[in-house]
Each structure stands twice: as C-alpha cells, then as structure tokens.
Design a protein around this motif. Sequence first.
Motif, PDB file in Angstrom:
ATOM      1  N   THR A 176      -3.589 -20.246   7.726  1.00 19.44           N
ATOM      2  CA  THR A 176      -3.104 -20.225   6.350  1.00 19.44           C
ATOM      3  C   THR A 176      -4.295 -20.367   5.413  1.00 19.44           C
ATOM      4  O   THR A 176      -5.291 -21.026   5.743  1.00 19.44           O
ATOM      5  CB  THR A 176      -2.070 -21.342   6.093  1.00 19.44           C
ATOM      6  OG1 THR A 176      -1.554 -21.216   4.768  1.00 19.44           O
ATOM      7  CG2 THR A 176      -2.693 -22.710   6.269  1.00 19.44           C
TER       8      THR A 176
ATOM      9  N   SER B 281      -0.406 -16.554   5.053  1.00 19.92           N
ATOM     10  CA  SER B 281      -0.125 -17.224   6.323  1.00 19.92           C
ATOM     11  C   SER B 281       0.274 -16.199   7.363  1.00 19.92           C
ATOM     12  O   SER B 281       0.797 -15.128   7.036  1.00 19.92           O
ATOM     13  CB  SER B 281       1.004 -18.252   6.161  1.00 19.92           C
ATOM     14  OG  SER B 281       0.667 -19.219   5.197  1.00 19.92           O
TER      15      SER B 281
ATOM     16  N   ARG C  68      -5.286 -20.219   0.888  1.00 21.08           N
ATOM     17  CA  ARG C  68      -4.877 -20.036  -0.507  1.00 21.08           C
ATOM     18  C   ARG C  68      -5.888 -19.108  -1.167  1.00 21.08           C
ATOM     19  O   ARG C  68      -7.080 -19.406  -1.231  1.00 21.08           O
ATOM     20  CB  ARG C  68      -4.816 -21.376  -1.234  1.00 21.08           C
ATOM     21  CG  ARG C  68      -4.299 -21.289  -2.667  1.00 21.08           C
ATOM     22  CD  ARG C  68      -4.233 -22.679  -3.295  1.00 21.08           C
ATOM     23  NE  ARG C  68      -3.682 -22.633  -4.644  1.00 21.08           N
ATOM     24  CZ  ARG C  68      -4.395 -22.426  -5.741  1.00 21.08           C
ATOM     25  NH1 ARG C  68      -5.714 -22.243  -5.638  1.00 21.08           N
ATOM     26  NH2 ARG C  68      -3.812 -22.395  -6.933  1.00 21.08           N
TER      27      ARG C  68
ATOM     28  N   GLN D 140      -0.364 -17.847  -1.269  1.00 17.96           N
ATOM     29  CA  GLN D 140      -0.567 -18.385   0.074  1.00 17.96           C
ATOM     30  C   GLN D 140      -0.546 -17.240   1.083  1.00 17.96           C
ATOM     31  O   GLN D 140       0.385 -16.427   1.092  1.00 17.96           O
ATOM     32  CB  GLN D 140       0.540 -19.392   0.412  1.00 17.96           C
ATOM     33  CG  GLN D 140       0.281 -20.206   1.658  1.00 17.96           C
ATOM     34  CD  GLN D 140      -0.568 -21.437   1.373  1.00 17.96           C
ATOM     35  OE1 GLN D 140      -1.004 -21.647   0.247  1.00 17.96           O
ATOM     36  NE2 GLN D 140      -0.800 -22.239   2.388  1.00 17.96           N
TER      37      GLN D 140
END
Length: 466
Positions: free
Chosen positions: A285, A257, A287, A255
């Motif tokens: 954010t 962020s 992935r 992740q």
Amino acid sequence: MAYDRLHGLLWQLAVGGDNCLYGLDPADGSVEARICGEDWTLFSQRGVAYRDDSDTFYVGGWNENLIYHIKGLTWDRPGEVLEVVEFSPGGRGLAGMAWNDTAKVLWVATNSPDDNLYAVKPDEGWIVVAEVGHPDPWYNGAGLELDQRGNLWMVSLIGSRAYLVDGGIPAVPLEWLQREPRLGTLAPGQAVTVEVTVDASALEPGTHEVDLVINTDGGRRSTLTVPVTVHVLPYFQLTLSEPEDGLVTNRDAVQVSGTVSDPAGVAALTVNGRPVPVDGDGRFTARIPLDEGENVITVTARSISGVETTVQRTVTADWTAPVLADLEPAGDVTLEWGGSLVLRFRSEPGLEASYQVVLEGQAGSWEAGDLALPGMPMEEVEPGVYRAEFTAPGGARFSGAAVRFYARDEAGNVVLVTAPGRITVVEPGAGGGSGDPVLPGVPGGPGVPGGGRVPPAPPMDGRSLR
C-alpha cells in the motif's frame, strides 16, 4: 474414421455393407448423415480422411489401390468424385488415411510387409514428402489419425494395438504461436527472416515444444521443419485493489493498494518510480499525492526470475466546485395551498442535486463529504438543467422562505446556493401572509417538503463544501 470439424461429425466407412460414408454424432453414435457415390462404393474402402479447408474426403483401400477425392456435405452433389489417383508405392496396399491441414499433407498407411506410412501432397502432384516406418510391421497397417501436434496414431491390425508415432508436422495451427511473414517469394540464394511471436497467456508453466513447418515448392525439400521450444515461467500476477481506473476525486492524494505474487519471489515493486515494500503475503500500500487534472499511476513489479509486469490506473483530481446559474425563483412568489412552483438552475451536466425550502431562523449544521444531500432531489431534465416542483402544503402559512440548492459533482465537490426569490404560502383567498408561520405536522417542526435543519444560507452561498 475421420472427424469433420465443420459439421461436428465423426465419419466412418461401412466396410462390407453399402460401402458408403456415415456421419455419426460423437456424443451418442447416432447416424446424422450419409454420403454415397457411384464409383468408390463399388468396392469396400479401408481409409478415410476429411479435409477441413474444402469440405472434401479422401477414401481408398487395398482392393483397388486408388484414392478418391470426393465432395462433402456442403457441395452440390455430396459423394461426387473430384479426382482419382492410383497410389501403391512399391506395390503396397492402401489402408488408413489422415489429413494434415497445416502442411496440406495426406498421410497414407499401407498394408504390406513393412507397413510404411507416406506423407503426400495432393495439391502438388501427389509428391511424397515423408516416409515413416510402422513400429509393428508385417501386414498390420490399418486405421490412421493425427493428434493436435501432428503425431500419428496408427493401428496394428493383427496385434490389436494402437501406436503413437512422431509425425514431425503439427496437425492444426497453434493459436499461441504466430509467424510473419506467412507467405513470400524467394529467388535462389535469397534468405528471409521469419519472426515468431508467442502468446503465453493461456499456456501452463513448463516447456512447450512445437515444430514450425514451412511449405515450399522446392523440388528436393518442399517442407522445412524448424523446432521451436518455449519455456513458460510460473505465473507472475500483479493485482490492484485500489484505486479504480478512471476514478474522479476531489482529494489531494489517493491510496494505492494491491497484491503481487510469484512462486519465485518478488524482487522489487515501485509506484510511480518510488520503491514500496511488499509484506510476506504479497500485499502493498502507498499514498500517492495528486495534481489537479489527470494523474497516471504506474505500478511495476519485478520477480526474482527477472519477469516484470506493470499495471496502470488513471485518476483525475477535480478541486473546483460546480457553478450554479439562472436560479429560479428569480423573484418572490406567493402560493396558495396546493399551488405549485418550478425550481430550476443551470450548471455542468452529471451533478447530483437537491433543494430545501428554509424558513428564516432555522438553524443547525451539515457537513458535505459523502453524506446524502439534504432536502428533496432534483432531476436533470436535459444536460446541465436541473428541475424540481414545489407544492404549497395545505394548512401551512409562512412568509419569505428561502430556496437553497445543493449540487455535488462526480469528484465530490459540493456547492450551496440560495435562489434570489423567496416563497410565501397563504390560505386560499388570504392574499398575503400574516402572523407567525404555521407548519403542518409537528408544531414548530420543519414541515415544509424539502425543509430541514441547515446552516444559515448567506455565509455559505456559492461556496464549495468539502
């Protein structure tokens, strides 16, 4: 007065007293040092300037119209005269003085009908390179000092005022502006490009102006001044909260962020070239899938004003579980109460390791993940060598207990392996196990140190638990 950066003192002439120089503590005005001399103290002087590059002073005044160059505190004989120069342009009397270390210029104030100020170069034969008029002339010339930009603070003696006048030469080098080359030689008619580099990290948003001074040995123009203007845009900040740089993980994605802020607004943000939306509070954010090995994650943000900034993080994906070798006990061992046995294995350095002594038939379940390893901890006694000591508990009797080793690497990969040898614990003098197992503590409970409720060993031996 003149400030001495080397010693942190403010120097003042005792005019009309002993005519010596006194070094004062700027914090409380206490006298910390005193410098006197044989020649320059015979008459009261009016001006003093401190020269940082040589720890020397210039003192002088209208009584003699002489400028004395004298030694400072770090010299063998402070106050001794190095040079004496007569300076009285047009018959004007000497007053205040100030030293510009950047341009190697001594500013001299006069006390005269026009009270003009003169910039002279002591290292180049005391040539005059600039002349500035006093804003309130007619025998008002007195004290003189420079600010960081090279502006002149001058005093009106009769008017009891202080004036700030543009001197055109910065007084000290600016840390945020560098120039290359700094030195060089040119033949007549030749030219050179001077590259100016600006570090705006410590500058406030807005316009910053400074003069780049080039000193030469040219006869007609020994000092060249080039104005430099820098416009600093509002601070554009990109911050990543995750992942941490250098992260090692056994996951197949990570992740990403963080936040981005710019008063002018954010035009675009990408992670590894892929556009990522930014909400109204500047948060984002994403992935990002990982490949096994080292992965470089690049986050780039561009503001509406055109400023671009980039932050990178390196993440290593490791999907391979540790391999355990040379497991001990390698063969079956029988211990009497209080007897000890070394448990050991070899693997890669830096593992988290533990062991369990498990009786046949104990059941249960355990999931790896980020949970604590079951059993008792083992110590890495040397790189890649893990060791623990098992002591047979008093009152226990059991036969054929298995020793299970657990190991987890930095990425979180966990492996469970059972040692080849089994442990039997007997009563002293019994010589072997008999009957049902007896464990101290709760009847039927896992009372063996390092014991616990775990899945049966054979189906999981040597496998990674994720």
